[in-house]
Design a protein around this motif. Structure first.
Motif, PDB file in Angstrom:
ATOM      1  N   ARG A   2       0.835  -1.202   0.000  1.00 12.41           N
ATOM      2  CA  ARG A   2       0.000   0.000   0.000  1.00 12.41           C
ATOM      3  C   ARG A   2       0.868   1.251   0.000  1.00 12.41           C
ATOM      4  O   ARG A   2       1.906   1.318   0.656  1.00 12.41           O
ATOM      5  N   GLU A   3       0.420   2.254  -0.712  1.00  9.59           N
ATOM      6  CA  GLU A   3       1.150   3.514  -0.766  1.00  9.59           C
ATOM      7  C   GLU A   3       1.007   4.251   0.558  1.00  9.59           C
ATOM      8  O   GLU A   3      -0.093   4.387   1.109  1.00  9.59           O
ATOM      9  N   ARG A   4       2.114   4.732   1.099  1.00  5.32           N
ATOM     10  CA  ARG A   4       2.112   5.477   2.357  1.00  5.32           C
ATOM     11  C   ARG A   4       1.768   6.929   2.062  1.00  5.32           C
ATOM     12  O   ARG A   4       2.553   7.656   1.442  1.00  5.32           O
ATOM     13  N   ARG A   5       0.583   7.357   2.491  1.00  2.00           N
ATOM     14  CA  ARG A   5       0.108   8.690   2.130  1.00  2.00           C
ATOM     15  C   ARG A   5      -0.366   9.498   3.330  1.00  2.00           C
ATOM     16  O   ARG A   5      -0.627  10.698   3.183  1.00  2.00           O
ATOM     17  N   TYR A   6      -0.526   8.884   4.499  1.00  2.00           N
ATOM     18  CA  TYR A   6      -1.057   9.600   5.653  1.00  2.00           C
ATOM     19  C   TYR A   6       0.076   9.957   6.624  1.00  2.00           C
ATOM     20  O   TYR A   6       1.077   9.236   6.713  1.00  2.00           O
ATOM     21  N   PRO A   7      -0.072  11.047   7.360  1.00  3.51           N
ATOM     22  CA  PRO A   7       0.977  11.416   8.326  1.00  3.51           C
ATOM     23  C   PRO A   7       1.200  10.375   9.417  1.00  3.51           C
ATOM     24  O   PRO A   7       2.286  10.328   9.997  1.00  3.51           O
ATOM     25  N   THR A   8       0.195   9.558   9.708  1.00  2.35           N
ATOM     26  CA  THR A   8       0.339   8.547  10.754  1.00  2.35           C
ATOM     27  C   THR A   8       0.979   7.258  10.266  1.00  2.35           C
ATOM     28  O   THR A   8       1.237   6.363  11.084  1.00  2.35           O
ATOM     29  N   ASP A   9       1.209   7.118   8.965  1.00  9.16           N
ATOM     30  CA  ASP A   9       1.831   5.904   8.447  1.00  9.16           C
ATOM     31  C   ASP A   9       3.252   5.775   8.979  1.00  9.16           C
ATOM     32  O   ASP A   9       3.995   6.764   9.050  1.00  9.16           O
ATOM     33  N   MET A  10       3.624   4.574   9.310  1.00 10.39           N
ATOM     34  CA  MET A  10       4.952   4.318   9.848  1.00 10.39           C
ATOM     35  C   MET A  10       6.005   4.375   8.746  1.00 10.39           C
ATOM     36  O   MET A  10       5.767   3.954   7.618  1.00 10.39           O
ATOM     37  N   SER A  11       7.148   4.847   9.123  1.00  9.02           N
ATOM     38  CA  SER A  11       8.300   4.737   8.241  1.00  9.02           C
ATOM     39  C   SER A  11       8.897   3.333   8.371  1.00  9.02           C
ATOM     40  O   SER A  11       8.511   2.549   9.252  1.00  9.02           O
ATOM     41  N   ASP A  12       9.840   3.024   7.494  1.00  7.82           N
ATOM     42  CA  ASP A  12      10.482   1.709   7.574  1.00  7.82           C
ATOM     43  C   ASP A  12      11.225   1.542   8.891  1.00  7.82           C
ATOM     44  O   ASP A  12      11.255   0.445   9.464  1.00  7.82           O
ATOM     45  N   ALA A  13      11.810   2.618   9.387  1.00  7.44           N
ATOM     46  CA  ALA A  13      12.525   2.532  10.666  1.00  7.44           C
ATOM     47  C   ALA A  13      11.565   2.271  11.822  1.00  7.44           C
ATOM     48  O   ALA A  13      11.871   1.500  12.735  1.00  7.44           O
ATOM     49  N   GLU A  14      10.393   2.899  11.794  1.00 14.22           N
ATOM     50  CA  GLU A  14       9.408   2.650  12.847  1.00 14.22           C
ATOM     51  C   GLU A  14       8.898   1.211  12.806  1.00 14.22           C
ATOM     52  O   GLU A  14       8.710   0.579  13.848  1.00 14.22           O
ATOM     53  N   TRP A  15       8.666   0.695  11.614  1.00 12.78           N
ATOM     54  CA  TRP A  15       8.171  -0.675  11.495  1.00 12.78           C
ATOM     55  C   TRP A  15       9.215  -1.681  11.977  1.00 12.78           C
ATOM     56  O   TRP A  15       8.880  -2.716  12.543  1.00 12.78           O
TER      57      TRP A  15
END
Length: 302
Positions: A2-15
């Motif tokens: 899924r395309e990351r488009r929202y401010p709350t979406d995690m970055s790869d580092a957060e995941w």
């Protein structure tokens, strides 16, 4: 993906921080089970989106690709199994280690907050706070000296801080036996101080308001938990209580804390520039104390 488009979406580092802390899928266990249909990263992103924007479960955007009933099932199952609390505790230790602190704090600050309850909150789990004039629920919060929440308990707003603190401190002592000192306001004083010292081995100290105080004033120790409450209220789902179960309200608060700590852990550390060798370092100022005894000062000229 899924395309990351929202401010709350995690970055790869957060995941990378959250993924190893989640329980293993049932299909990888010896007992067996069905493979999970939905990507866990999308599940966590959808929950973070709901908490931060304060929407209904039925209004979760369709691009997450998860039906709202399945998303709510994940939220409910992880909250009941203690997964959300485990995420919060592990990330809390990582934040403290990154800041050069002991991963387990020994000092906490306590406070409570009353919020209005929606019509979905049942009469059995809500009450009226006469002091704040709020009909709803009350959140009892414990944070460390950095303002990071350690534990939270949701009760009816009619329950006073003193009686509720018996249960809250007991839970806090079981989950964090290393805690030895707690700061709170005068509502936690009286017999609660002796009870905490006798039965829990916990030193409870109160910070009272100055006499004649009018309006808001920053108080020692207590300003830390007040700032933490303001962090929690940035998530719109926490501005009002909509949950039928108090445990689900506690889970929403925990998810807000998890988002706060993952962003803090993945934020690059700013390094201070090293002093250049071309410019000599300024000497530290010297403070000189002069004795005025026996010295006659000339009067000031007009």
């Amino acid at each position: 993906m899924r395309e990351r488009r929202y401010p709350t979406d995690m970055s790869d580092a957060e995941w990378r921080l959250i993924e190893p802390l989640l329980p293993p899928p049932a299909c990888t266990l010896p007992t067996g089970g069905r493979p999970e249909k939905y990507d866990r990263r999308d599940v966590v992103d959808a929950i973070r989106y709901l908490v931060d924007n304060g929407i209904k479960w039925r209004a979760v955007p369709a691009d997450f690709g998860i039906p709202w009933r399945s998303l709510y099932a994940y939220f409910q199952r992880w909250a009941a199994a203690g997964v959300v609390a485990h995420l919060r505790d592990q990330l809390h230790q990582q934040v403290r280690e990154r800041e050069g602190k002991n991963p387990r704090t020994v000092t906490v600050i306590l406070d409570s907050q009353s919020v209005k309850g929606a019509e979905t909150v049942g009469a059995a789990t809500r009450g009226y706070d006469a002091g704040k004039k709020i009909n709803g629920r009350k959140r009892h919060l414990a944070v460390d000296t950095r303002g990071l929440p350690l534990a939270v308990m949701v009760t009816p707003a009619s329950l006073h801080d003193g009686p509720a603190a018996h249960d809250f401190l007991f839970r806090l002592r079981l989950a964090h036996p290393e805690i030895t000192l707690a700061w709170a306001d005068s509502a936690y004083g009286g017999q609660l101080v002796d009870w905490a010292h006798t039965f829990l081995g916990l030193t409870l100290r109160t910070v009272a308001r100055p006499k004649g105080q009018k309006g808001f004033q920053v108080l020692p120790k207590r300003w830390v938990v007040e700032r933490s409450i303001s962090w929690i209220m940035r998530a719109r789902r926490n501005c009002r209580d909509y949950e039928r179960l108090p445990q689900h309200s506690e889970a929403h608060l925990a998810w807000t804390t998890i988002t706060l700590m993952t962003r803090r852990l993945t934020k690059p550390v700013k390094k201070r520039p090293a002093p250049t060798t071309s410019q000599p370092a300024r000497p530290a100022p010297v403070r000189i104390r002069a004795r005025t005894r026996g010295i006659r000062l000339a009067p000031a000229t007009q």
